[in-house]
Write a protein that holds these residues in place. Sequence first.
Motif, PDB file in Angstrom:
ATOM      1  N   LEU A 122       0.838  -1.206   0.000  1.00  0.00           N
ATOM      2  CA  LEU A 122       0.000   0.000   0.000  1.00  0.00           C
ATOM      3  C   LEU A 122       0.872   1.255   0.000  1.00  0.00           C
ATOM      4  CD1 LEU A 122      -2.778  -1.007   2.548  1.00  0.00           C
ATOM      5  CD2 LEU A 122      -2.968  -0.865   0.069  1.00  0.00           C
ATOM      6  N   ALA A 123       1.964   1.190   0.747  1.00  0.00           N
ATOM      7  CA  ALA A 123       2.877   2.339   0.785  1.00  0.00           C
ATOM      8  C   ALA A 123       3.641   2.467  -0.526  1.00  0.00           C
ATOM      9  CB  ALA A 123       3.849   2.186   1.945  1.00  0.00           C
ATOM     10  N   VAL A 124       4.056   1.330  -1.075  1.00  0.00           N
ATOM     11  CA  VAL A 124       4.913   1.346  -2.266  1.00  0.00           C
ATOM     12  C   VAL A 124       4.121   1.739  -3.522  1.00  0.00           C
ATOM     13  CG1 VAL A 124       6.294  -0.115  -3.797  1.00  0.00           C
ATOM     14  CG2 VAL A 124       6.538  -0.323  -1.317  1.00  0.00           C
ATOM     15  N   ASP A 125       2.936   1.145  -3.692  1.00  0.00           N
ATOM     16  CA  ASP A 125       2.196   1.356  -4.945  1.00  0.00           C
ATOM     17  C   ASP A 125       1.116   2.443  -4.864  1.00  0.00           C
ATOM     18  OD1 ASP A 125       3.616  -0.402  -6.471  1.00  0.00           O
ATOM     19  OD2 ASP A 125       2.307  -2.110  -6.072  1.00  0.00           O
ATOM     20  N   TYR A 126       0.663   2.770  -3.661  1.00  0.00           N
ATOM     21  CA  TYR A 126      -0.416   3.763  -3.533  1.00  0.00           C
ATOM     22  C   TYR A 126       0.005   4.988  -2.728  1.00  0.00           C
ATOM     23  CZ  TYR A 126      -3.178  -0.243  -5.064  1.00  0.00           C
ATOM     24  OH  TYR A 126      -3.669  -1.323  -5.769  1.00  0.00           O
ATOM     25  N   ASN A 127       1.286   5.057  -2.371  1.00  0.00           N
ATOM     26  CA  ASN A 127       1.799   6.167  -1.549  1.00  0.00           C
ATOM     27  C   ASN A 127       1.010   6.328  -0.242  1.00  0.00           C
ATOM     28  OD1 ASN A 127       3.528   6.573  -3.665  1.00  0.00           O
ATOM     29  ND2 ASN A 127       2.492   8.387  -4.458  1.00  0.00           N
ATOM     30  N   ALA A 128       0.551   5.221   0.298  1.00  0.00           N
ATOM     31  CA  ALA A 128      -0.243   5.285   1.527  1.00  0.00           C
ATOM     32  C   ALA A 128       0.655   5.515   2.732  1.00  0.00           C
ATOM     33  CB  ALA A 128      -1.009   3.976   1.703  1.00  0.00           C
ATOM     34  N   THR A 129       0.101   6.199   3.724  1.00  0.00           N
ATOM     35  CA  THR A 129       0.760   6.263   5.036  1.00  0.00           C
ATOM     36  C   THR A 129      -0.151   5.567   6.038  1.00  0.00           C
ATOM     37  OG1 THR A 129      -0.229   8.426   5.439  1.00  0.00           O
ATOM     38  CG2 THR A 129       2.017   8.396   4.575  1.00  0.00           C
ATOM     39  N   LEU A 130       0.473   4.796   6.945  1.00  0.00           N
ATOM     40  CA  LEU A 130      -0.308   4.002   7.907  1.00  0.00           C
ATOM     41  C   LEU A 130       0.126   4.357   9.328  1.00  0.00           C
ATOM     42  CD1 LEU A 130       0.171   2.101   5.204  1.00  0.00           C
ATOM     43  CD2 LEU A 130      -0.761   0.319   6.654  1.00  0.00           C
ATOM     44  N   ARG A 131      -0.834   4.321  10.235  1.00  0.00           N
ATOM     45  CA  ARG A 131      -0.479   4.451  11.652  1.00  0.00           C
ATOM     46  C   ARG A 131      -1.550   3.777  12.501  1.00  0.00           C
ATOM     47  NH1 ARG A 131      -2.748   9.551  10.676  1.00  0.00           N
ATOM     48  NH2 ARG A 131      -4.293  10.148  12.236  1.00  0.00           N
ATOM     49  N   LEU A 132      -1.167   3.489  13.726  1.00  0.00           N
ATOM     50  CA  LEU A 132      -2.115   2.895  14.679  1.00  0.00           C
ATOM     51  C   LEU A 132      -2.512   3.948  15.684  1.00  0.00           C
ATOM     52  CD1 LEU A 132      -0.891  -0.659  15.728  1.00  0.00           C
ATOM     53  CD2 LEU A 132      -2.881  -0.070  14.354  1.00  0.00           C
ATOM     54  N   GLU A 133      -3.796   3.911  16.063  1.00  0.00           N
ATOM     55  CA  GLU A 133      -4.253   4.823  17.113  1.00  0.00           C
ATOM     56  C   GLU A 133      -4.941   4.018  18.189  1.00  0.00           C
ATOM     57  OE1 GLU A 133      -6.687   7.959  15.596  1.00  0.00           O
ATOM     58  OE2 GLU A 133      -5.033   8.893  14.487  1.00  0.00           O
ATOM     59  N   GLU A 134      -5.029   4.599  19.365  1.00  0.00           N
ATOM     60  CA  GLU A 134      -5.706   3.930  20.480  1.00  0.00           C
ATOM     61  C   GLU A 134      -7.193   3.798  20.186  1.00  0.00           C
ATOM     62  OE1 GLU A 134      -4.467   2.506  23.188  1.00  0.00           O
ATOM     63  OE2 GLU A 134      -2.499   2.923  22.313  1.00  0.00           O
ATOM     64  N   ALA A 135      -7.757   2.683  20.593  1.00  0.00           N
ATOM     65  CA  ALA A 135      -9.205   2.496  20.489  1.00  0.00           C
ATOM     66  C   ALA A 135      -9.695   1.902  21.810  1.00  0.00           C
ATOM     67  CB  ALA A 135      -9.530   1.564  19.327  1.00  0.00           C
ATOM     68  N   ASP A 136     -11.012   1.878  21.982  1.00  0.00           N
ATOM     69  CA  ASP A 136     -11.561   1.402  23.251  1.00  0.00           C
ATOM     70  C   ASP A 136     -11.340  -0.099  23.424  1.00  0.00           C
ATOM     71  OD1 ASP A 136     -12.395   3.928  23.760  1.00  0.00           O
ATOM     72  OD2 ASP A 136     -14.421   3.619  22.943  1.00  0.00           O
ATOM     73  N   GLY A 137     -11.185  -0.524  24.661  1.00  0.00           N
ATOM     74  CA  GLY A 137     -11.138  -1.943  25.001  1.00  0.00           C
ATOM     75  C   GLY A 137      -9.990  -2.662  24.306  1.00  0.00           C
ATOM     76  N   ASP A 138     -10.300  -3.850  23.771  1.00  0.00           N
ATOM     77  CA  ASP A 138      -9.239  -4.631  23.116  1.00  0.00           C
ATOM     78  C   ASP A 138      -9.206  -4.383  21.604  1.00  0.00           C
ATOM     79  OD1 ASP A 138     -11.561  -5.801  22.428  1.00  0.00           O
ATOM     80  OD2 ASP A 138     -11.055  -7.827  23.124  1.00  0.00           O
TER      81      ASP A 138
END
Lengths: 392, 173
Positions: free
Chosen positions: B142-158
């Motif tokens: 996704l990063a290589v072919d679509y120039n996507a940036t990814l990150r994780l964020e906090e969410a509720d519970g598990d």
Amino acid sequence: MSPYNLLPRFKAQYDANNQEFSISGVVRPQAIDELGPSIALLRDAIGRVRGVLYVNVRRLTQMNNAAFHAFSRIIIDACRARPDLKFVVITSSVVGWTSRKFGRLSGIEPNITVEEYDSEFYPGQGFLEEGGFVPILRTQTKMTWRHERAILPRHGMKPGIVMADICCGIGDFAVLVQKEFQPSRIVALDHSISSLDYARRVMREFDIRGIEYTYGDASEMLLDEAQFDLVTCRHSLQIFNRPELILKELYRICKPGGRVYITNEKNSHCLGEPRAESIRWTYNEVAKLFGHFEMDVELGPKSRRYLIEAGFEDIRVETFMVTNLDGDPQDFADVIAAWADVYAGEMASKRGDCPEFVARFRQGFQDHIFAALHPKGYAGWPIWVASGRRPQ
Amino acid sequence: MEPVHHDLAGGPAFEPMIQIDMEIKAFVSVWRHCDYVSTYMARMISQNRSDSVRHSNLFSSAFNELLEVVFRTRHADGELACRVSRHGATDRIELILPCVPEERRFYEEAVSQVAGIEARERYLNSVSGDLAPSREVVLLELAVDYNATLRLEEADGDAIKLVVDLPLEGLRN
């Protein structure tokens, strides 16, 4: 298993004559096993060919990474096992991800090259796609619209429909339709990026809504099946060397019960008085010139046959004549002058015509302009309109 | 120049466009849900892009890969939320999904790999060497072919929240 799972989603085939393996459709398997027959076909093709194997993914609309890896590994392994073998992957400029994704392969194995399929595959169309023809198209649409606005309702045009205008050019016809008939949605497709840029600029400047301009190849469109009540394709079948491929696509995207509307010319029937002989000679030569570049500007009266052979029913055909008496005769003269510039200019030059021929050829256009502007003159440009209904 | 609104975190404000919620068990019951959801949402959000058909095709292609990764994730019970929002030329996909602790670690590591400078090389090595792409490689692509940036964020519970920005409007072939 849902009924949806039973629908064929992709097709792989091998053409031994052209040494071409092609895969098309949506390829999103959960497991590689689902690709078994297609992978076997590719392996078999690799085993048979000498020299080059073409891998055609032009009509591949989706392929997930699982499938991409599976096919890529076979090709990469073949490169390593057989250095004599070259692979040419043919992608489509229309499907944005294919060139990027498959393009990576040439960085892995030098024997893999990736070529983007584009307008070069339509001989001669370059004259008409970029640049020089835009002024002709604008004035032509203005003149034909006077007739077509009355004709279109007889061929399925009405408010609220969903329509597609294929080979929309600079989008002026779509704008006129939007204003006059208010369809609920228009998708307008063309293969010329510069024409689409122009169309989008007009849409922004005039705050026109309801038209979606999209880049695409009329013979292989990304548009879904059976979604339009009316599909229009004007003055375009005649400039493709294989119009039946376009018609097949127009049929595919048209709803059952919907109609496909085409307009085409028969250039040799352009006429004028006075100086009729010179005019007739030149337009006969126009037909031959286009024929040289594999375009059939005599297609108009053949529309009925093409529509029948494409599977349409309830075929309706009519003609109209754009003349110097429609509005300002200078508009007619301007169109002819623009034709002369391209036909007796770039096209004749590219065919290698001698100066004597070009002079006589150009004279016919001058005489047509003379007839158009003469106070007692008459000049005409006939258009064939045809439409067919896709069976229910 | 247009004014840019910022959210509380200081980034530009993304306008919500569409959200689909479904039980994770229902989602993973049929593989084709990845295809259905990605295709449907791609069509819905692409109508007002400069080239709706091309955008829809690209978005569906990228989003389907994300959903296939989610499909292959070992989950706790709960709901999967798929949300798409937009800021200018960038479309943001937010996937909130319940997952077990090991999977949380997988996503943390995978997202950090995607951000690494050797992402492209790792991706090419996988294409030339692996029989099948790992989930990490799918995210790399996704990063290589679509120039996507990814990150994780906090969410509720598990649950975890995977945020993927796709600048597809400006993506050239």
